[in-house]
Write a protein that holds these residues in place. Structure first.
Motif, PDB file in Angstrom:
ATOM      1  N   SER A   1       0.815  -1.215   0.000  1.00 39.31           N
ATOM      2  CA  SER A   1       0.000   0.000   0.000  1.00 39.31           C
ATOM      3  C   SER A   1       0.854   1.273   0.000  1.00 39.31           C
ATOM      4  O   SER A   1       0.323   2.376  -0.138  1.00 39.31           O
ATOM      5  CB  SER A   1      -0.933   0.018   1.214  1.00 39.31           C
ATOM      6  OG  SER A   1      -0.178   0.049   2.419  1.00 39.31           O
ATOM      7  N   TRP A   2       2.179   1.126   0.135  1.00 38.94           N
ATOM      8  CA  TRP A   2       3.049   2.294   0.179  1.00 38.94           C
ATOM      9  C   TRP A   2       3.212   2.878  -1.223  1.00 38.94           C
ATOM     10  O   TRP A   2       3.026   2.188  -2.230  1.00 38.94           O
ATOM     11  CB  TRP A   2       4.418   1.921   0.747  1.00 38.94           C
ATOM     12  CG  TRP A   2       4.386   1.604   2.218  1.00 38.94           C
ATOM     13  CD1 TRP A   2       3.302   1.621   3.046  1.00 38.94           C
ATOM     14  CD2 TRP A   2       5.496   1.203   3.038  1.00 38.94           C
ATOM     15  NE1 TRP A   2       3.663   1.270   4.321  1.00 38.94           N
ATOM     16  CE2 TRP A   2       5.000   1.012   4.344  1.00 38.94           C
ATOM     17  CE3 TRP A   2       6.849   0.999   2.787  1.00 38.94           C
ATOM     18  CZ2 TRP A   2       5.824   0.621   5.397  1.00 38.94           C
ATOM     19  CZ3 TRP A   2       7.670   0.605   3.824  1.00 38.94           C
ATOM     20  CH2 TRP A   2       7.166   0.420   5.125  1.00 38.94           C
ATOM     21  N   ILE A   3       3.581   4.158  -1.294  1.00 38.95           N
ATOM     22  CA  ILE A   3       3.795   4.795  -2.582  1.00 38.95           C
ATOM     23  C   ILE A   3       4.972   4.155  -3.308  1.00 38.95           C
ATOM     24  O   ILE A   3       5.873   3.580  -2.676  1.00 38.95           O
ATOM     25  CB  ILE A   3       4.003   6.317  -2.435  1.00 38.95           C
ATOM     26  CG1 ILE A   3       5.171   6.628  -1.476  1.00 38.95           C
ATOM     27  CG2 ILE A   3       2.722   6.998  -1.986  1.00 38.95           C
ATOM     28  CD1 ILE A   3       5.496   8.115  -1.349  1.00 38.95           C
ATOM     29  N   LEU A   4       4.982   4.242  -4.640  1.00 39.37           N
ATOM     30  CA  LEU A   4       6.043   3.627  -5.432  1.00 39.37           C
ATOM     31  C   LEU A   4       7.374   4.345  -5.255  1.00 39.37           C
ATOM     32  O   LEU A   4       8.422   3.722  -5.125  1.00 39.37           O
ATOM     33  CB  LEU A   4       5.672   3.643  -6.923  1.00 39.37           C
ATOM     34  CG  LEU A   4       4.423   2.886  -7.350  1.00 39.37           C
ATOM     35  CD1 LEU A   4       4.203   3.067  -8.847  1.00 39.37           C
ATOM     36  CD2 LEU A   4       4.548   1.408  -7.010  1.00 39.37           C
ATOM     37  N   ASN A   5       7.314   5.664  -5.314  1.00 40.28           N
ATOM     38  CA  ASN A   5       8.504   6.500  -5.278  1.00 40.28           C
ATOM     39  C   ASN A   5       8.396   7.504  -4.131  1.00 40.28           C
ATOM     40  O   ASN A   5       7.327   7.701  -3.569  1.00 40.28           O
ATOM     41  CB  ASN A   5       8.674   7.229  -6.616  1.00 40.28           C
ATOM     42  CG  ASN A   5       8.820   6.262  -7.772  1.00 40.28           C
ATOM     43  OD1 ASN A   5       9.709   5.415  -7.793  1.00 40.28           O
ATOM     44  ND2 ASN A   5       7.922   6.367  -8.748  1.00 40.28           N
ATOM     45  N   ASN A   6       9.495   8.163  -3.820  1.00 41.41           N
ATOM     46  CA  ASN A   6       9.512   9.023  -2.639  1.00 41.41           C
ATOM     47  C   ASN A   6       8.718  10.310  -2.838  1.00 41.41           C
ATOM     48  O   ASN A   6       8.266  10.623  -3.936  1.00 41.41           O
ATOM     49  CB  ASN A   6      10.954   9.332  -2.234  1.00 41.41           C
ATOM     50  CG  ASN A   6      11.200   9.085  -0.758  1.00 41.41           C
ATOM     51  OD1 ASN A   6      10.319   9.358   0.073  1.00 41.41           O
ATOM     52  ND2 ASN A   6      12.378   8.605  -0.406  1.00 41.41           N
ATOM     53  N   LYS A   7       8.564  11.035  -1.751  1.00 42.98           N
ATOM     54  CA  LYS A   7       7.630  12.171  -1.720  1.00 42.98           C
ATOM     55  C   LYS A   7       7.931  13.248  -2.746  1.00 42.98           C
ATOM     56  O   LYS A   7       7.034  13.972  -3.180  1.00 42.98           O
ATOM     57  CB  LYS A   7       7.614  12.797  -0.326  1.00 42.98           C
ATOM     58  CG  LYS A   7       7.016  11.910   0.759  1.00 42.98           C
ATOM     59  CD  LYS A   7       7.057  12.608   2.106  1.00 42.98           C
ATOM     60  CE  LYS A   7       6.478  11.747   3.213  1.00 42.98           C
ATOM     61  NZ  LYS A   7       6.529  12.439   4.534  1.00 42.98           N
ATOM     62  N   MET A   8       9.205  13.402  -3.112  1.00 41.64           N
ATOM     63  CA  MET A   8       9.572  14.467  -4.051  1.00 41.64           C
ATOM     64  C   MET A   8       9.356  14.073  -5.510  1.00 41.64           C
ATOM     65  O   MET A   8       9.561  14.883  -6.406  1.00 41.64           O
ATOM     66  CB  MET A   8      11.024  14.907  -3.839  1.00 41.64           C
ATOM     67  CG  MET A   8      12.080  13.881  -4.212  1.00 41.64           C
ATOM     68  SD  MET A   8      12.161  12.455  -3.082  1.00 41.64           S
ATOM     69  CE  MET A   8      12.796  13.228  -1.595  1.00 41.64           C
ATOM     70  N   ALA A   9       8.948  12.853  -5.755  1.00 41.08           N
ATOM     71  CA  ALA A   9       8.768  12.381  -7.137  1.00 41.08           C
ATOM     72  C   ALA A   9       7.500  12.955  -7.751  1.00 41.08           C
ATOM     73  O   ALA A   9       6.487  13.158  -7.061  1.00 41.08           O
ATOM     74  CB  ALA A   9       8.716  10.867  -7.171  1.00 41.08           C
ATOM     75  N   ALA A  10       7.527  13.170  -9.073  1.00 40.43           N
ATOM     76  CA  ALA A  10       6.334  13.626  -9.786  1.00 40.43           C
ATOM     77  C   ALA A  10       5.336  12.481  -9.933  1.00 40.43           C
ATOM     78  O   ALA A  10       4.118  12.711  -9.978  1.00 40.43           O
ATOM     79  CB  ALA A  10       6.711  14.177 -11.161  1.00 40.43           C
ATOM     80  N   PHE A  11       5.844  11.255 -10.022  1.00 42.62           N
ATOM     81  CA  PHE A  11       4.994  10.064 -10.120  1.00 42.62           C
ATOM     82  C   PHE A  11       5.247   9.211  -8.889  1.00 42.62           C
ATOM     83  O   PHE A  11       6.327   8.692  -8.695  1.00 42.62           O
ATOM     84  CB  PHE A  11       5.316   9.284 -11.393  1.00 42.62           C
ATOM     85  CG  PHE A  11       4.529   8.005 -11.537  1.00 42.62           C
ATOM     86  CD1 PHE A  11       3.168   8.039 -11.768  1.00 42.62           C
ATOM     87  CD2 PHE A  11       5.179   6.776 -11.444  1.00 42.62           C
ATOM     88  CE1 PHE A  11       2.451   6.857 -11.900  1.00 42.62           C
ATOM     89  CE2 PHE A  11       4.465   5.590 -11.568  1.00 42.62           C
ATOM     90  CZ  PHE A  11       3.096   5.633 -11.812  1.00 42.62           C
ATOM     91  N   LYS A  12       4.236   9.090  -8.047  1.00 45.00           N
ATOM     92  CA  LYS A  12       4.396   8.355  -6.793  1.00 45.00           C
ATOM     93  C   LYS A  12       3.697   7.006  -6.822  1.00 45.00           C
ATOM     94  O   LYS A  12       3.837   6.225  -5.922  1.00 45.00           O
ATOM     95  CB  LYS A  12       3.878   9.207  -5.632  1.00 45.00           C
ATOM     96  CG  LYS A  12       4.626  10.523  -5.477  1.00 45.00           C
ATOM     97  CD  LYS A  12       4.044  11.358  -4.344  1.00 45.00           C
ATOM     98  CE  LYS A  12       4.750  12.679  -4.184  1.00 45.00           C
ATOM     99  NZ  LYS A  12       4.585  13.560  -5.338  1.00 45.00           N
TER     100      LYS A  12
END
Length: 216
Positions: A205-216
């Motif tokens: 359930s966690w986001i794919l990429n970190n918080k600063m990414a344009a695509f999470k």
């Protein structure tokens, strides 16, 4: 065991998937970035050089006296530990190759995902085309086989699965080959993996990429 990484799927998710498959007992050490605009990373950087890691980085695995970084090294270690290594010398070499190509495919996206939003949107279609072409190569290699090593599962399957699965979030139709689709579903249907995928508290359930990414 301890597995350390950011609180995202990212490069650690194939490792988590393998550990879920074998139902290993381990501790997840999740580091979290601060919010915008600074995205403070001190949760990791403050401890990075205090953990006894020879090459401090994320992800890391600690298993007794064994302390490793780098996704592929960790996957190979766990594959050997849990009997998921390729059984033949030539197949082992091919799986090593697939591991590195999977990381190449991951980084193809990462280079765009962490760009500003407008640059990400401008490059999105081109990324789908390029990633789709690489995914077709995986499909060709898989052919009619059940898993990438043949009729048995290896750590490589978890890395390839997660790499491609992340691209299906970007573009749900990116997989065209039927047997590759079947492979993806076959992984999901494994009893321990189904449990992992349906657990609302799992890292899926966690986001794919970190918080600063344009695509999470």
């Amino acid at each position: 065991m301890k597995l350390g990484y950011w609180k995202i799927r990212g490069l650690a998710e194939p490792i988590r998937a393998l550990l879920a498959y074998v139902e290993a007992d381990y501790e997840e050490v999740a580091y979290e970035c601060g919010d915008a605009p600074g995205f403070d990373r001190s949760s990791w950087t403050d401890v990075k050089f205090t953990l006894g890691l020879e090459f401090p980085n994320l992800p890391y695995l600690m298993d007794g006296d064994v302390k490793l970084t780098q996704t592929i090294a960790i996957l190979h270690y766990l594959s050997n530990k849990y009997g998921l290594a390729p059984k033949d010398f030539a197949v082992h070499a091919q799986c090593d190759m697939l591991d590195h190509v999977a990381i190449d495919l991951t980084m193809l996206g990462v280079r765009l995902f962490y760009q500003p939003k407008d640059k990400f949107e401008a490059g999105r279609a081109g990324l789908v085309t390029s990633a789709g072409a690489m995914i077709k190569q995986f499909a060709t290699f898989l052919g009619s086989k059940k898993y990438f090593a043949g009729d048995y599962i290896t750590g490589t399957d978890f890395l390839v699965f997660e790499t491609i699965d992340k691209y299906t979030v970007l573009e749900p139709t990116i997989i065209e080959d039927e047997n590759l689709k079947n492979f993806m579903q076959r992984i999901r249907d494994l009893p321990t993996m189904n449990k992992y995928f349906t657990d609302p508290n799992s890292t899926r359930s966690w986001i794919l990429n970190n918080k600063m990414a344009a695509f999470k």
